[in-house]
Design a protein around this motif. Structure first.
Motif, PDB file in Angstrom:
ATOM      1  N   VAL A 208       0.835  -1.201   0.000  1.00 22.72           N
ATOM      2  CA  VAL A 208       0.000   0.000   0.000  1.00 22.72           C
ATOM      3  C   VAL A 208       0.873   1.256   0.000  1.00 22.72           C
ATOM      4  O   VAL A 208       0.631   2.192  -0.770  1.00 22.72           O
ATOM      5  CB  VAL A 208      -0.941  -0.005   1.221  1.00 22.72           C
ATOM      6  N   VAL A 209       1.888   1.283   0.844  1.00 23.29           N
ATOM      7  CA  VAL A 209       2.756   2.464   0.932  1.00 23.29           C
ATOM      8  C   VAL A 209       3.506   2.684  -0.384  1.00 23.29           C
ATOM      9  O   VAL A 209       3.644   3.825  -0.840  1.00 23.29           O
ATOM     10  CB  VAL A 209       3.739   2.331   2.114  1.00 23.29           C
ATOM     11  N   VAL A 210       3.966   1.605  -1.014  1.00 18.62           N
ATOM     12  CA  VAL A 210       4.638   1.741  -2.307  1.00 18.62           C
ATOM     13  C   VAL A 210       3.692   2.388  -3.318  1.00 18.62           C
ATOM     14  O   VAL A 210       4.094   3.269  -4.095  1.00 18.62           O
ATOM     15  CB  VAL A 210       5.133   0.368  -2.816  1.00 18.62           C
ATOM     16  N   GLY A 211       2.428   1.972  -3.313  1.00 16.04           N
ATOM     17  CA  GLY A 211       1.447   2.578  -4.211  1.00 16.04           C
ATOM     18  C   GLY A 211       1.249   4.059  -3.935  1.00 16.04           C
ATOM     19  O   GLY A 211       1.144   4.867  -4.875  1.00 16.04           O
ATOM     20  N   LEU A 212       1.222   4.435  -2.667  1.00 16.27           N
ATOM     21  CA  LEU A 212       1.072   5.846  -2.301  1.00 16.27           C
ATOM     22  C   LEU A 212       2.308   6.651  -2.709  1.00 16.27           C
ATOM     23  O   LEU A 212       2.200   7.788  -3.184  1.00 16.27           O
ATOM     24  CB  LEU A 212       0.825   5.969  -0.794  1.00 16.27           C
ATOM     25  N   TYR A 213       3.490   6.072  -2.548  1.00 22.77           N
ATOM     26  CA  TYR A 213       4.717   6.741  -2.990  1.00 22.77           C
ATOM     27  C   TYR A 213       4.697   6.938  -4.509  1.00 22.77           C
ATOM     28  O   TYR A 213       5.137   7.976  -5.016  1.00 22.77           O
ATOM     29  CB  TYR A 213       5.942   5.920  -2.582  1.00 22.77           C
ATOM     30  N   ASP A 214       4.209   5.932  -5.234  1.00 24.41           N
ATOM     31  CA  ASP A 214       4.136   6.058  -6.696  1.00 24.41           C
ATOM     32  C   ASP A 214       3.219   7.209  -7.101  1.00 24.41           C
ATOM     33  O   ASP A 214       3.489   7.916  -8.080  1.00 24.41           O
ATOM     34  CB  ASP A 214       3.646   4.750  -7.310  1.00 24.41           C
ATOM     35  N   GLU A 215       2.141   7.406  -6.352  1.00 27.41           N
ATOM     36  CA  GLU A 215       1.252   8.535  -6.640  1.00 27.41           C
ATOM     37  C   GLU A 215       1.978   9.863  -6.412  1.00 27.41           C
ATOM     38  O   GLU A 215       1.820  10.817  -7.193  1.00 27.41           O
ATOM     39  CB  GLU A 215       0.005   8.454  -5.759  1.00 27.41           C
ATOM     40  N   MET A 216       2.785   9.933  -5.343  1.00 26.06           N
ATOM     41  CA  MET A 216       3.543  11.164  -5.091  1.00 26.06           C
ATOM     42  C   MET A 216       4.578  11.403  -6.193  1.00 26.06           C
ATOM     43  O   MET A 216       4.812  12.542  -6.612  1.00 26.06           O
ATOM     44  CB  MET A 216       4.224  11.088  -3.716  1.00 26.06           C
ATOM     45  N   LEU A 217       5.192  10.318  -6.683  1.00 24.75           N
ATOM     46  CA  LEU A 217       6.153  10.454  -7.772  1.00 24.75           C
ATOM     47  C   LEU A 217       5.479  10.929  -9.056  1.00 24.75           C
ATOM     48  O   LEU A 217       6.026  11.761  -9.789  1.00 24.75           O
ATOM     49  CB  LEU A 217       6.856   9.119  -8.015  1.00 24.75           C
ATOM     50  N   ASP A 218       4.296  10.403  -9.341  1.00 24.66           N
ATOM     51  CA  ASP A 218       3.547  10.859 -10.517  1.00 24.66           C
ATOM     52  C   ASP A 218       3.258  12.353 -10.408  1.00 24.66           C
ATOM     53  O   ASP A 218       3.379  13.102 -11.387  1.00 24.66           O
ATOM     54  CB  ASP A 218       2.230  10.080 -10.647  1.00 24.66           C
ATOM     55  N   SER A 219       2.867  12.783  -9.212  1.00 20.73           N
ATOM     56  CA  SER A 219       2.582  14.195  -8.986  1.00 20.73           C
ATOM     57  C   SER A 219       3.833  15.034  -9.193  1.00 20.73           C
ATOM     58  O   SER A 219       3.783  16.115  -9.808  1.00 20.73           O
ATOM     59  CB  SER A 219       2.034  14.392  -7.567  1.00 20.73           C
ATOM     60  N   ALA A 220       4.982  14.550  -8.700  1.00 19.58           N
ATOM     61  CA  ALA A 220       6.233  15.288  -8.853  1.00 19.58           C
ATOM     62  C   ALA A 220       6.594  15.453 -10.323  1.00 19.58           C
ATOM     63  O   ALA A 220       7.027  16.534 -10.756  1.00 19.58           O
ATOM     64  CB  ALA A 220       7.359  14.570  -8.111  1.00 19.58           C
ATOM     65  N   GLN A 221       6.405  14.389 -11.105  1.00 15.31           N
ATOM     66  CA  GLN A 221       6.720  14.473 -12.535  1.00 15.31           C
ATOM     67  C   GLN A 221       5.784  15.439 -13.255  1.00 15.31           C
ATOM     68  O   GLN A 221       6.202  16.178 -14.156  1.00 15.31           O
ATOM     69  CB  GLN A 221       6.642  13.080 -13.168  1.00 15.31           C
ATOM     70  N   GLU A 222       4.528  15.456 -12.855  1.00 17.26           N
ATOM     71  CA  GLU A 222       3.587  16.428 -13.443  1.00 17.26           C
ATOM     72  C   GLU A 222       4.026  17.850 -13.122  1.00 17.26           C
ATOM     73  O   GLU A 222       3.971  18.739 -13.978  1.00 17.26           O
ATOM     74  CB  GLU A 222       2.178  16.175 -12.911  1.00 17.26           C
ATOM     75  N   CYS A 223       4.473  18.066 -11.890  1.00 25.67           N
ATOM     76  CA  CYS A 223       4.897  19.412 -11.483  1.00 25.67           C
ATOM     77  C   CYS A 223       6.173  19.836 -12.211  1.00 25.67           C
ATOM     78  O   CYS A 223       6.365  21.020 -12.513  1.00 25.67           O
ATOM     79  CB  CYS A 223       5.096  19.466  -9.971  1.00 25.67           C
ATOM     80  N   LEU A 224       7.042  18.884 -12.518  1.00 26.86           N
ATOM     81  CA  LEU A 224       8.252  19.206 -13.273  1.00 26.86           C
ATOM     82  C   LEU A 224       7.937  19.603 -14.714  1.00 26.86           C
ATOM     83  O   LEU A 224       8.742  20.269 -15.375  1.00 26.86           O
ATOM     84  CB  LEU A 224       9.219  18.017 -13.258  1.00 26.86           C
ATOM     85  N   ARG A 225       6.777  19.185 -15.198  1.00 24.59           N
ATOM     86  CA  ARG A 225       6.389  19.541 -16.568  1.00 24.59           C
ATOM     87  C   ARG A 225       5.705  20.901 -16.651  1.00 24.59           C
ATOM     88  O   ARG A 225       5.444  21.411 -17.740  1.00 24.59           O
ATOM     89  CB  ARG A 225       5.480  18.455 -17.159  1.00 24.59           C
ATOM     90  N   ILE A 226       5.399  21.501 -15.497  1.00 27.89           N
ATOM     91  CA  ILE A 226       4.789  22.828 -15.493  1.00 27.89           C
ATOM     92  C   ILE A 226       5.828  23.849 -15.923  1.00 27.89           C
ATOM     93  O   ILE A 226       6.952  23.863 -15.424  1.00 27.89           O
ATOM     94  CB  ILE A 226       4.234  23.163 -14.090  1.00 27.89           C
ATOM     95  N   GLU A 227       5.465  24.710 -16.857  1.00 30.17           N
ATOM     96  CA  GLU A 227       6.439  25.646 -17.433  1.00 30.17           C
ATOM     97  C   GLU A 227       6.989  26.625 -16.411  1.00 30.17           C
ATOM     98  O   GLU A 227       8.184  26.933 -16.396  1.00 30.17           O
ATOM     99  CB  GLU A 227       5.786  26.412 -18.592  1.00 30.17           C
ATOM    100  N   ASP A 228       6.135  27.146 -15.539  1.00 28.80           N
ATOM    101  CA  ASP A 228       6.565  28.112 -14.528  1.00 28.80           C
ATOM    102  C   ASP A 228       7.221  27.360 -13.360  1.00 28.80           C
ATOM    103  O   ASP A 228       6.547  26.607 -12.645  1.00 28.80           O
ATOM    104  CB  ASP A 228       5.345  28.895 -14.037  1.00 28.80           C
ATOM    105  N   PRO A 229       8.531  27.532 -13.130  1.00 31.11           N
ATOM    106  CA  PRO A 229       9.216  26.784 -12.065  1.00 31.11           C
ATOM    107  C   PRO A 229       8.638  27.019 -10.679  1.00 31.11           C
ATOM    108  O   PRO A 229       8.580  26.090  -9.863  1.00 31.11           O
ATOM    109  CB  PRO A 229      10.663  27.294 -12.150  1.00 31.11           C
TER     110      PRO A 229
END
Length: 210
Positions: free
Chosen positions: A66-87
């Motif tokens: 379960v925790v690994v799945g929750l960490y994966d969700e946080m990683l997905d969110s981080a990658q989405e935020c890295l794709r935002i043009e405004d740093p």
């Protein structure tokens, strides 16, 4: 020769039981943390505790999944935020997302704070990946001149926990979204230029061998 329909039904039941156990465990650690019992999880999932052990071996293995799945969700969110043009927007959105993950699950808050406990390799790998993502988000904001120079990526990590235990103080009720106000105040304090020099040393990586 086994009946194919019966075999398929058994496999479908096993998959359904696994999904139900993961959902129940996720909800249990969100509200009660990692000390939840195997019996409570199995009961919430509508299965016997024996099914939990057959599917996962131990309660800890289920919680790890379960925790690994929750960490994966946080990683997905981080990658989405890295794709935002405004740093700055990318950084601050992730800080809010990470703060929300801590607020939404006591289990996540306990695992991310447990520096002295050796995590399973899967969580260790994801922790490093999250650190790398925050380093990138912080570097981008520094390069853009949006993040004050004395704020480190470690400050960002520690700051994401600022919304914990912010519900009540001396008779004041923050309300269900009070933590968002706290994180917003924190984020504004990170914006360049800063007005008050930060005291003390920057947070640092924990050494499990010390």
């Amino acid at each position: 020769m086994p009946d194919l329909d019966t075999t398929a039904d058994v496999r479908a039941d096993a998959r359904r039981n696994r999904r139900q156990l993961i959902v129940a465990a996720r909800e249990a650690i969100a509200s009660r943390g990692l000390d939840v019992s195997a019996l409570d999880i199995a009961t919430a999932a509508g299965v016997g505790v024996g099914t939990l052990y057959r599917r996962f071996g131990t309660k800890d293995s289920l919680l790890d999944a379960v925790v690994v799945g929750l960490y994966d969700e946080m990683l997905d969110s981080a990658q989405e935020c890295l794709r935002i043009e405004d740093p700055w927007e990318g950084l601050t959105r992730f800080v809010m997302e990470l703060a929300g993950a801590h607020r939404d699950s006591r289990g996540v808050a306990e695992v991310t704070a447990a520096c002295d406990l050796p995590p399973i390799p899967e969580i260790s790998e994801r922790t490093k990946a999250l650190q790398d993502a925050v380093i990138q988000l912080t570097d981008r904001a520094h390069t853009a001149g949006a993040l004050r120079a004395d704020v480190t990526w470690q400050d960002v990590m520690i700051g994401s926990r600022a919304g914990l235990d912010t519900d009540h103080c001396l008779g004041v009720d923050a309300g269900p979204d009070g933590w968002r106000r706290v994180i917003t105040l924190l984020i504004d304090g990170m914006r360049s230029p800063g007005y008050t020099p930060l005291s003390g040393a920057s947070p640092h990586l924990h050494d499990n061998n010390s």
